[in-house]
Design a protein around this motif. Structure first.
Motif: not given
Length: 198
Positions: A40-45
């Protein structure tokens, strides 16, 4: 497949958005792994650029930007990276040949070249360039699908950026296992017999 531990991306790199009317298309997307509930915390652009010369391949193959973004994201998540930025550039053999010559001193086209910038977990940064023409040629040779080959190159490039290598037999085994796992997460067929060679 190739890995470049370089800090200089090629001109028109994946993270550069074309504003000069050259016709390159670009998209930026936040990473959403196929099993988002597990991360849920994955934040790869993911910054994705299609060179104008290969734009027709998108519709020909029915390949969406989301599939490439999912492949890059799944590879990053597999290695435990939960934030950062990755650039992916889809190009042709002529362009990747120039990049390969300029950055690796290899005077031939290749399938993927990666530029790792940071793999300080959980943060990942880098760029990769893939040739859709090489993907098509290898797919024909090994009787796989061009889309699967291209996505394999994206996965392989991200795994390189994330710190995996494939110079020794042991490293290659680890790389192949990671590729198979990520491809399985994406619901893709196994790796062709022409699988990545460094």
């Amino acid at each position: 497949m190739s890995n470049i531990p370089a800090s200089n991306p090629p001109e028109n790199s994946a993270t550069e958005t074309s504003t000069d009317g050259s016709g390159d298309s670009s998209a930026e997307s936040d990473c959403r792994p196929p099993h988002a509930a597990d991360h849920p915390t994955t934040s790869v652009t993911i910054d994705l650029v299609w060179d104008e010369s290969v734009e027709p391949w998108k519709s020909k193959l029915g390949l969406t930007d989301d599939r490439i973004v999912d492949a890059a994201c799944a590879a990053a998540v597999h290695l435990g990276f939960t934030c950062g930025q990755l650039g992916v550039r889809v190009t042709d053999d002529a362009t990747i040949h120039v990049i390969n010559r300029e950055h690796l001193n290899h005077d031939y086209p290749t399938d993927v070249i990666s530029f790792p910038y940071s793999d300080d977990a959980p943060h990942l940064e880098g760029e990769l360039v893939v040739s859709i023409e090489t993907a098509n040629e290898n797919a024909l040779q090994y009787e796989t699908e061009t889309v699967s080959e291209l996505l394999l190159y994206v996965i392989h490039g991200v795994l390189h950026i994330g710190g995996l290598d494939d110079q020794s037999d042991e490293q290659r085994d680890v790389m192949r296992a990671a590729e198979r796992t990520v491809m399985g997460v994406l619901g893709l067929n196994g790796i062709s017999s022409g699988a990545p060679q460094a």
